[in-house]
Scaffold this motif. Structure first.
Motif, mmCIF file in Angstrom:
data_model
loop_
_atom_site.group_PDB
_atom_site.id
_atom_site.type_symbol
_atom_site.label_atom_id
_atom_site.label_comp_id
_atom_site.label_asym_id
_atom_site.label_seq_id
_atom_site.Cartn_x
_atom_site.Cartn_y
_atom_site.Cartn_z
ATOM 1 N N ALA A 1 30.741 -4.936 57.893
ATOM 2 C CA ALA A 1 30.264 -5.846 58.937
ATOM 3 C C ALA A 1 31.038 -5.615 60.235
ATOM 4 O O ALA A 1 30.464 -5.639 61.334
ATOM 5 C CB ALA A 1 30.410 -7.293 58.480
ATOM 6 N N HIS A 2 32.336 -5.375 60.111
ATOM 7 C CA HIS A 2 33.159 -5.125 61.299
ATOM 8 C C HIS A 2 32.780 -3.792 61.946
ATOM 9 O O HIS A 2 32.682 -3.696 63.174
ATOM 10 C CB HIS A 2 34.639 -5.135 60.909
ATOM 11 C CG HIS A 2 35.571 -5.033 62.067
ATOM 12 N ND1 HIS A 2 35.635 -5.986 63.060
ATOM 13 C CD2 HIS A 2 36.482 -4.079 62.408
ATOM 14 C CE1 HIS A 2 36.546 -5.619 63.960
ATOM 15 N NE2 HIS A 2 37.058 -4.471 63.589
ATOM 16 N N GLN B 1 22.464 3.062 64.886
ATOM 17 C CA GLN B 1 23.032 3.604 63.649
ATOM 18 C C GLN B 1 22.846 5.122 63.611
ATOM 19 O O GLN B 1 23.748 5.858 63.234
ATOM 20 C CB GLN B 1 22.316 2.945 62.464
ATOM 21 C CG GLN B 1 23.171 2.807 61.237
ATOM 22 C CD GLN B 1 22.491 1.980 60.179
ATOM 23 O OE1 GLN B 1 21.390 2.309 59.734
ATOM 24 N NE2 GLN B 1 23.132 0.912 59.776
ATOM 25 N N GLU B 2 21.662 5.574 64.015
ATOM 26 C CA GLU B 2 21.362 7.003 63.995
ATOM 27 C C GLU B 2 22.243 7.783 64.971
ATOM 28 O O GLU B 2 22.785 8.828 64.629
ATOM 29 C CB GLU B 2 19.882 7.226 64.315
ATOM 30 C CG GLU B 2 19.461 8.669 64.167
ATOM 31 C CD GLU B 2 18.139 8.837 63.454
ATOM 32 O OE1 GLU B 2 17.877 9.967 63.044
ATOM 33 O OE2 GLU B 2 17.389 7.859 63.314
ATOM 34 N N ALA B 3 22.400 7.254 66.194
ATOM 35 C CA ALA B 3 23.235 7.933 67.188
ATOM 36 C C ALA B 3 24.692 7.992 66.724
ATOM 37 O O ALA B 3 25.364 9.012 66.896
ATOM 38 C CB ALA B 3 23.137 7.222 68.537
ATOM 39 N N SER C 1 24.641 3.410 56.949
ATOM 40 C CA SER C 1 23.987 2.148 56.602
ATOM 41 C C SER C 1 24.633 1.538 55.360
ATOM 42 O O SER C 1 24.900 0.334 55.315
ATOM 43 C CB SER C 1 22.487 2.385 56.351
ATOM 44 O OG SER C 1 21.886 1.226 55.817
ATOM 45 N N GLY C 2 24.893 2.363 54.358
ATOM 46 C CA GLY C 2 25.525 1.882 53.128
ATOM 47 C C GLY C 2 26.918 1.325 53.375
ATOM 48 O O GLY C 2 27.301 0.310 52.779
ATOM 49 N N ARG D 1 28.805 1.076 50.127
ATOM 50 C CA ARG D 1 29.499 2.361 50.027
ATOM 51 C C ARG D 1 30.968 2.150 50.350
ATOM 52 O O ARG D 1 31.311 1.339 51.206
ATOM 53 C CB ARG D 1 28.916 3.399 51.008
ATOM 54 C CG ARG D 1 27.453 3.732 50.810
ATOM 55 C CD ARG D 1 27.122 4.331 49.449
ATOM 56 N NE ARG D 1 27.819 5.560 49.156
ATOM 57 C CZ ARG D 1 27.293 6.782 49.271
ATOM 58 N NH1 ARG D 1 26.063 6.937 49.691
ATOM 59 N NH2 ARG D 1 28.006 7.840 48.969
ATOM 60 N N ASN D 2 31.815 2.884 49.657
ATOM 61 C CA ASN D 2 33.263 2.774 49.845
ATOM 62 C C ASN D 2 33.757 4.071 50.482
ATOM 63 O O ASN D 2 33.983 5.058 49.787
ATOM 64 C CB ASN D 2 33.931 2.533 48.483
ATOM 65 C CG ASN D 2 35.387 2.154 48.620
ATOM 66 O OD1 ASN D 2 35.866 1.884 49.713
ATOM 67 N ND2 ASN D 2 36.078 2.130 47.503
ATOM 68 N N PRO D 3 33.883 4.093 51.815
ATOM 69 C CA PRO D 3 34.249 5.342 52.492
ATOM 70 C C PRO D 3 35.676 5.774 52.195
ATOM 71 O O PRO D 3 36.562 4.936 51.994
ATOM 72 C CB PRO D 3 34.082 5.004 53.973
ATOM 73 C CG PRO D 3 34.273 3.534 54.048
ATOM 74 C CD PRO D 3 33.734 2.982 52.752
#
Length: 77
Positions: A14-15, A27-29, A42-43, A49-51
């Motif tokens: 969210a942050h 998001q795409e850019a 997005s995930g 998703r856990n980066p």
């Protein structure tokens, strides 16, 4: 413990989204700028998703921020 993990993932995501929108990036850019797939970004933003630290570093660079700035979400609602 795992419940807490999903909470931190959701808060991080969210942050990240808030910072991306403040930077005026779609998001795409943002994904293109970071060399990541839009669905992966997005995930992350949705907290599913856990980066890795490497990805977090790339995200920070894409936003022109230090990595620690991506974790400064204690003040967020």
């Amino acid at each position: 413990m795992m419940k807490n993990m999903s909470s931190i993932q959701s808060r991080f995501g969210a942050h990240l989204k808030k910072l991306r929108l403040e930077a005026g990036l779609s998001q795409e850019a943002f994904a293109d700028k970071c060399g990541l797939d839009r669905t992966y970004v997005s995930g992350i933003e949705r907290g599913v998703r856990n980066p890795t630290l490497e990805v977090i570093h790339v995200l920070a660079k894409g936003l022109g921020k230090e990595m620690k700035g991506l974790f400064d979400f204690d003040g967020d609602a």
